[in-house]
Design a protein around this motif. Structure first.
Motif, PDB file in Angstrom:
ATOM      1  N   ALA A 159       0.854  -1.193   0.000  1.00  0.00           N
ATOM      2  CA  ALA A 159       0.000   0.000   0.000  1.00  0.00           C
ATOM      3  C   ALA A 159       0.889   1.243   0.000  1.00  0.00           C
ATOM      4  O   ALA A 159       1.905   1.273   0.694  1.00  0.00           O
ATOM      5  CB  ALA A 159      -0.876  -0.005   1.243  1.00  0.00           C
ATOM      6  N   ASN A 205       3.863  -1.130   5.265  1.00  0.00           N
ATOM      7  CA  ASN A 205       2.431  -1.307   4.987  1.00  0.00           C
ATOM      8  C   ASN A 205       1.595  -0.806   6.158  1.00  0.00           C
ATOM      9  O   ASN A 205       0.600  -0.103   5.968  1.00  0.00           O
ATOM     10  CB  ASN A 205       2.138  -2.803   4.806  1.00  0.00           C
ATOM     11  CG  ASN A 205       1.718  -3.112   3.390  1.00  0.00           C
ATOM     12  OD1 ASN A 205       1.041  -2.324   2.747  1.00  0.00           O
ATOM     13  ND2 ASN A 205       2.113  -4.264   2.917  1.00  0.00           N
ATOM     14  N   ASP A 247      -3.662   0.728  -3.176  1.00  0.00           N
ATOM     15  CA  ASP A 247      -3.259  -0.650  -2.905  1.00  0.00           C
ATOM     16  C   ASP A 247      -2.676  -1.163  -4.225  1.00  0.00           C
ATOM     17  O   ASP A 247      -3.408  -1.325  -5.212  1.00  0.00           O
ATOM     18  CB  ASP A 247      -4.511  -1.447  -2.493  1.00  0.00           C
ATOM     19  CG  ASP A 247      -4.198  -2.912  -2.264  1.00  0.00           C
ATOM     20  OD1 ASP A 247      -3.290  -3.447  -2.924  1.00  0.00           O
ATOM     21  OD2 ASP A 247      -4.876  -3.533  -1.430  1.00  0.00           O
TER      22      ASP A 247
END
Ligand code: GLA
Length: 438
Positions: free
Chosen positions: A52, A319, A217
């Motif tokens: 992400a 992340n 994402d």
């Protein structure tokens, strides 16, 4: 210090006039692509693993003035590089990879140095053809970048690739979605130029909007724009603290190519993913870290050798920082967001190991500067600049502090680029677009 609004009227007028003369048309017929540079406050080095990311475009970037050429020829000049790039959109671009000598439309061979900057335009033609598009029109154009910021880790190469894609699509009346252009720029960089990078740069450039944080994402390619209007009032006075983006240049400039450590780090992340997936019998799964669940990583990280363990640690902690950062941004907690940016920078140094002495010096100086909320390397972090978020009330003080302190540590590098090219104070800006010149 480089405060600015971009592009200036003077830059647009100059480019428009040059292209009108090159093509023999009126200035009103010239079109402009604005393709901004991007910063990635959180989510560094994990896009190529399907992680992400967060990003913003800034009010600086690539300006491409162009007109459709009326035939398949492409004629390009650059404000910064010599030579003229000439080729035809109906040539076979599959066989012409970056770094080779090219045969121009008149049959003469141009040297590698003279023409190598044209490889992004050739790559854009290659990518559009891979997407099944038929190109009849070339373009006549002039390309320029905001001065002092080429190869600074602000993704100038993706901004150039996107600029050529948008110009060729516009000239050929082809309508292409941002998602398709993200894929076309991936083809330019991964296949045509041989860099194993992810889709962070071009996604940010194509999707971002002024004032918003772009969240993506990279596995599902789902994204959202988090605007200040989403504020839940968590800031000290119920509103997001007013901030500026400080770009601090280290003085080290090299284009990011497959020859840098970049591809090596990507391979290490994939090796780590392979070990972790094999540990749970998932040998059929593609070796990227986004295929490894956090619990699997926690349970089996002792199977990784120390280098691979550090790469994986960066992936999984980064992340989490992105997820926390998005929450902090959306609720106006800029101080918390800034702290996450700084931790992300620390992880790039300790776990991803992509810094170098001058960049680390600059990062440490930024952290001591007044009003700085958070800082980290920009881009791949092997060279180029650091970014910092700074409280608007302290931008001038912070810039002077960084100039003075970094010059003490790296006097030679500073004298090479000149003090005036050391710091730029920017704001967030809109994503890439085509406008008419009048
Ligand atoms: C470069 C690459 C991106 C991304 C960043 C690091 O800009 O092109 O794909 O990996 O480095 O976050």
């Amino acid at each position: 210090m480089g405060g600015f609004s971009w592009p200036s009227e003077a830059e647009m007028d100059y480019s428009t006039k040059v292209v009108a003369e090159m093509a023999g048309v009126a200035t009103k017929d010239v079109r402009l692509v604005l393709s901004p540079y991007r910063v990635c406050p959180l989510g560094a080095h994990i896009d190529h693993q399907g992680g992400a990311v967060s990003a913003m475009t800034i009010n600086k970037g690539i300006l491409l003035a162009f007109v459709p050429s009326g035939n398949p020829e492409v004629v390009l000049r650059s404000v910064h590089f010599g030579g003229e790039v000439n080729f035809r959109v109906d040539e076979d671009h599959h066989l012409k990879k970056a770094g080779k000598s090219y045969v121009n439309a008149n049959g003469s061979t141009k040297s590698k140095e003279e023409c190598s900057w044209g490889r992004y335009a050739r790559g854009a033609v290659y990518a559009l053809k891979c997407g099944g598009h038929i190109l009849n029109q070339g373009i006549i154009g002039l390309i320029s970048g905001s001065s002092g910021l080429d190869n600074s880790g602000l993704s100038s190469s993706a901004a150039v690739g996107v600029a050529y894609l948008l110009a060729l699509e516009n000239a050929n009346n082809i309508s292409v979605s941002p998602a398709e252009n993200i894929e076309y720029d991936r083809l330019i960089e991964n296949e045509y130029l041989g860099l194993s990078n992810g889709i962070l740069d071009q996604s940010a450039i194509l999707l971002s909007r002024q004032g918003c944080l772009t969240f993506m994402d990279c596995k599902t390619k789902e994204y959202k724009l988090i605007s200040p209007s989403n504020l839940k009032g968590g800031g000290s006075n119920g509103a997001q603290k007013s901030y500026k983006i400080l770009l601090a240049c280290s003085g080290l400039k090299h284009a990011l190519t497959s020859a840098t450590g970049y591809n090596c780090r990507v391979s290490e992340c994939r090796e780590a993913a392979r070990v972790l997936l094999d540990a749970v019998g998932r040998d059929e799964a593609e070796a990227v870290l986004s295929n490894v669940e956090l619990q699997v990583y926690e349970a089996h990280k002792d199977k990784l050798d120390p280098i691979l363990a550090r790469r994986a640690e960066h992936y999984f902690t980064e992340n989490l920082r992105v997820m926390e950062g998005v929450e902090a941004w959306a609720s106006g907690r800029m101080d918390d967001f800034g702290k996450l940016v700084t931790s992300s920078g620390r992880s790039s140094i300790q776990n991803y190991e992509c810094g170098c002495k001058p960049l680390i010096d600059l990062y440490e100086v930024l952290l001591r500067a007044p009003g700085v909320l958070g800082a980290r390397f920009s881009g791949a972090g092997f060279r180029g600049c650091c970014i910092a978020l700074v409280d608007s009330e302290h931008e001038i003080e912070a810039a002077s502090f960084v100039k003075r302190e970094y010059t003490k540590l790296q006097p030679e590098l500073v004298s090479k680029i000149g003090e005036e090219a050391l710091i730029f104070v920017c704001e967030s800006g809109d994503g890439a677009r085509v406008i008419s010149s009048h």
